[in-house]
Scaffold this motif. Structure first.
Motif, PDB file in Angstrom:
ATOM      1  N   LEU A   1       0.837  -1.197   0.000  1.00 46.90           N
ATOM      2  CA  LEU A   1       0.000   0.000   0.000  1.00 46.90           C
ATOM      3  C   LEU A   1       0.870   1.245   0.000  1.00 46.90           C
ATOM      4  O   LEU A   1       1.941   1.264   0.600  1.00 46.90           O
ATOM      5  CB  LEU A   1      -0.917   0.025   1.234  1.00 46.90           C
ATOM      6  CG  LEU A   1      -1.909  -1.125   1.393  1.00 46.90           C
ATOM      7  CD1 LEU A   1      -2.750  -0.920   2.640  1.00 46.90           C
ATOM      8  CD2 LEU A   1      -2.784  -1.288   0.160  1.00 46.90           C
ATOM      9  N   THR A   2       0.395   2.290  -0.642  1.00 48.56           N
ATOM     10  CA  THR A   2       1.105   3.565  -0.651  1.00 48.56           C
ATOM     11  C   THR A   2       1.016   4.214   0.727  1.00 48.56           C
ATOM     12  O   THR A   2       0.247   3.765   1.593  1.00 48.56           O
ATOM     13  CB  THR A   2       0.485   4.529  -1.682  1.00 48.56           C
ATOM     14  OG1 THR A   2      -0.858   4.841  -1.265  1.00 48.56           O
ATOM     15  CG2 THR A   2       0.509   3.939  -3.087  1.00 48.56           C
TER      16      THR A   2
ATOM     17  N   GLU B   1      -2.564   5.144   1.282  1.00 50.29           N
ATOM     18  CA  GLU B   1      -3.407   3.983   1.567  1.00 50.29           C
ATOM     19  C   GLU B   1      -3.135   3.413   2.959  1.00 50.29           C
ATOM     20  O   GLU B   1      -4.068   2.973   3.639  1.00 50.29           O
ATOM     21  CB  GLU B   1      -3.173   2.909   0.500  1.00 50.29           C
ATOM     22  CG  GLU B   1      -3.684   3.325  -0.871  1.00 50.29           C
ATOM     23  CD  GLU B   1      -3.148   2.460  -2.004  1.00 50.29           C
ATOM     24  OE1 GLU B   1      -3.779   2.455  -3.074  1.00 50.29           O
ATOM     25  OE2 GLU B   1      -2.093   1.795  -1.837  1.00 50.29           O
ATOM     26  N   ASN B   2      -1.880   3.427   3.414  1.00 54.29           N
ATOM     27  CA  ASN B   2      -1.566   2.955   4.762  1.00 54.29           C
ATOM     28  C   ASN B   2      -2.288   3.782   5.813  1.00 54.29           C
ATOM     29  O   ASN B   2      -2.769   3.241   6.808  1.00 54.29           O
ATOM     30  CB  ASN B   2      -0.051   2.982   4.997  1.00 54.29           C
ATOM     31  CG  ASN B   2       0.605   1.649   4.731  1.00 54.29           C
ATOM     32  OD1 ASN B   2       0.512   0.738   5.539  1.00 54.29           O
ATOM     33  ND2 ASN B   2       1.268   1.542   3.583  1.00 54.29           N
TER      34      ASN B   2
ATOM     35  N   MET C   1      -5.046   5.484   5.265  1.00 54.00           N
ATOM     36  CA  MET C   1      -6.485   5.322   5.060  1.00 54.00           C
ATOM     37  C   MET C   1      -7.054   4.052   5.693  1.00 54.00           C
ATOM     38  O   MET C   1      -8.245   3.996   6.009  1.00 54.00           O
ATOM     39  CB  MET C   1      -6.805   5.324   3.556  1.00 54.00           C
ATOM     40  CG  MET C   1      -6.653   6.673   2.907  1.00 54.00           C
ATOM     41  SD  MET C   1      -6.860   6.614   1.105  1.00 54.00           S
ATOM     42  CE  MET C   1      -8.519   5.963   0.938  1.00 54.00           C
TER      43      MET C   1
ATOM     44  N   GLU D   1     -10.924   3.539   6.748  1.00 53.76           N
ATOM     45  CA  GLU D   1     -11.834   2.708   5.957  1.00 53.76           C
ATOM     46  C   GLU D   1     -12.448   1.598   6.801  1.00 53.76           C
ATOM     47  O   GLU D   1     -13.612   1.238   6.613  1.00 53.76           O
ATOM     48  CB  GLU D   1     -11.102   2.140   4.744  1.00 53.76           C
ATOM     49  CG  GLU D   1     -10.792   3.220   3.717  1.00 53.76           C
ATOM     50  CD  GLU D   1      -9.967   2.735   2.543  1.00 53.76           C
ATOM     51  OE1 GLU D   1      -9.195   1.754   2.716  1.00 53.76           O
ATOM     52  OE2 GLU D   1     -10.086   3.343   1.468  1.00 53.76           O
TER      53      GLU D   1
ATOM     54  N   ALA E   1      -9.765   9.427   2.421  1.00 57.73           N
ATOM     55  CA  ALA E   1      -8.657   9.969   1.613  1.00 57.73           C
ATOM     56  C   ALA E   1      -8.330  11.396   2.024  1.00 57.73           C
ATOM     57  O   ALA E   1      -7.151  11.750   2.176  1.00 57.73           O
ATOM     58  CB  ALA E   1      -8.989   9.893   0.130  1.00 57.73           C
TER      59      ALA E   1
END
Length: 186
Positions: free
Chosen positions: A100-101, A104-105, A107, A111, A119
């Motif tokens: 994960l970017t 994303e990490n 997020m 989530e 985001a």
């Protein structure tokens, strides 16, 4: 009311015929608003204690209550849900997901809570730690200090009521460490 109560907590491991006692009957409590530092030499059990207090592991004896909930009878999934609701954890070794970017990490915990603004919130947190230009970078593309800052941003994603920080600025240079501490995150 105490948000964390540790009573007679012990942790030991078996090594052959020997029993290694990492923690021996540790007791303390933390009230909302308290700042507590655990200090000691390398290998003295600080990281183990933090993990037990956050419900990442269970003790060999004694008890931990987090926000009034005893951790020992809970399943791993129940402890994870309690952590996601109340706790942030900055790991000494980052614990970033390599596929994960940075964005994303950060997020992920948002989530898991079903937040629609995941985001946007993650971008804001990464900007607060000076990584607004590294959102699309994977952990392997980031320096150790940058990975640490992603970990810090992720720890604050769900606005935790309790933060466990295992050497949170240990991989940062002095100037960056001070900036992160001043950023209102730590």
């Amino acid at each position: 009311m105490a948000i964390l109560t540790v009573s007679e907590l012990s942790k030991f491991y078996s090594s052959g015929e020997k029993q290694l006692r990492i923690l021996d009957k540790v007791s303390f409590s933390v009230q909302a608003g308290d700042k507590v530092a655990i200090v000691g030499p390398s290998g003295s059990g600080k990281t183990t204690l933090l993990g037990l207090c956050a419900g990442l592991d269970t003790g060999s004896a004694g008890s931990v209550q987090l926000f009034g909930q005893a951790l020992e009878p809970l399943s791993e999934d129940q402890r994870a849900a309690l952590r996601n609701e109340h706790v942030g954890f900055i790991f000494q070794n980052f614990q970033l997901l390599p596929t994960l970017t940075a964005l994303e990490n950060v997020m992920v915990p948002l989530e898991l809570k079903g937040r629609k603004d995941a985001a946007l919130r993650a971008k804001d947190l990464l900007a607060q730690v000076g990584l607004q230009d590294r959102l699309g970078h994977y952990p392997a593309m980031l320096s150790g200090g940058e990975q640490q800052r992603v970990s810090i941003a992720r720890a604050f994603a769900n606005e935790p009521k309790l933060l466990f920080a295992d050497e949170p600025t240990g991989n940062l240079d002095a100037e960056t460490g001070q900036k992160v501490r001043n950023s209102c995150l730590i």
